[in-house]
Design an enzyme around this catalytic site. Structure first.
Site, PDB file in Angstrom:
ATOM      1  N   TYR A  43       0.820  -1.212   0.000  1.00 40.66           N
ATOM      2  CA  TYR A  43       0.000   0.000   0.000  1.00 40.66           C
ATOM      3  C   TYR A  43       0.852   1.260   0.000  1.00 40.66           C
ATOM      4  CZ  TYR A  43      -3.762  -3.160   1.604  1.00 40.66           C
ATOM      5  OH  TYR A  43      -4.674  -4.184   1.747  1.00 40.66           O
ATOM      6  N   HIS A 101       0.706 -11.795   1.976  1.00 36.80           N
ATOM      7  CA  HIS A 101      -0.344 -11.074   1.262  1.00 36.80           C
ATOM      8  C   HIS A 101      -1.050 -11.955   0.234  1.00 36.80           C
ATOM      9  CE1 HIS A 101      -1.498  -6.712   0.016  1.00 36.80           C
ATOM     10  NE2 HIS A 101      -2.549  -7.511   0.007  1.00 36.80           N
TER      11      HIS A 101
END
Length: 268
Positions: A43, A101
């Protein structure tokens, strides 16, 4: 009672990439009562999330902070190195939850998860998590990990209710954490949810998040940036759905994904 039982609604920070806005939204959420903050290496906002936590009038030990190791950093040594970088950016000695992730790209179950075990043993991560794992990946991870598997973060919303993964989590004692819980705003046009919202004098997002609160073992992490939306989402705690409401929402499940691509685990 596990840590996430205390934080059934969290703040997601995907695409919250304006530095000052990101820090402000995290600070605002914490000061309104949120205690679960979710970010990821990918992010590119860990430093801003850390700044928001530091600026909030909330002790670090009361914040449940999660981040995720990016898919290009899942080799054993890269997990260790990138997590050290994440801790530095976040301004903390530990994260409460560290996720794989995706089980793609550089993911190697043995090498990746052994690094997670090291970090767990060192106290740099309090819990081990995975994200976007299918049952076969979960089976493999549970066989390899020495640390308990704490959570699987997956896309989940009324149109993708993840019944199999929720049942798997219940059977094996871990949490499901729902990203994109509002189906990236798709639920805002749903007539059933609109009807339920009118019944409860609530908004569609509040009804949708209240549905998550009514489920066992599920935590939702909606993204919100403005104080108005952060505060409104928190209002889900005031919405008490009845069995008729829950049955109507259950019927909305149609296996629709907002996040889908050829290399995704469920397409392999």
């Amino acid at each position: 009672m596990s840590a996430l039982d205390l934080h059934r609604l969290g703040l997601g920070t995907w695409q919250n990439d304006d530095p000052d806005q990101c820090a402000a939204s995290v600070r605002t959420a914490l000061e309104l009562g949120y205690r679960n903050i979710d970010t990821a290496q990918g992010y590119d906002n860990e430093e801003d999330v850390g700044r928001g936590i530091a600026e909030a009038d909330v002790p670090r030990e009361e914040v449940f902070l999660a981040t995720k190791v990016d898919t290009d950093s899942l080799a054993h040594d890269d997990v260790l190195d990138s997590t050290a970088e994440s801790l530095d950016k976040l301004g903390t000695d530990y994260v409460d939850l560290l996720y794989v992730h995706w089980p793609t790209n550089t993911y190697d179950a043995e090498g990746t998860l052994s690094a997670f075990d090291e970090l767990y043993d060192q106290g740099k991560i309090r819990h081990v998590g995975v994200s976007n794992f299918e049952p076969r990946h979960l089976d493999e991870a549970r066989e390899i990990l020495e640390a308990p598997l704490f959570a699987n973060q997956v896309e989940m919303h009324p149109y993708l209710q993840q019944t199999e993964l929720r049942e798997y989590a219940a059977d094996h004692g871990h949490h499901v954490v729902a990203y994109s819980p509002l189906a990236r705003t798709k639920v805002l046009d749903d007539p059933v949810l609109e009807d339920v919202a009118e019944k409860h004098d609530a908004t569609i997002p509040q009804v949708t998040l209240a549905w998550f609160l009514a489920l066992d073992n599920v935590t939702a992490i909606p993204k919100a940036t403005s104080e108005e939306h952060i505060r409104a989402n928190w209002g889900a705690y005031d919405v008490d759905l009845d069995e008729e409401d829950l049955d109507r929402i259950a019927e909305l499940d149609r296996g629709h994904r907002e996040v889908d691509f050829e290399g995704a685990p469920w397409n392999q």
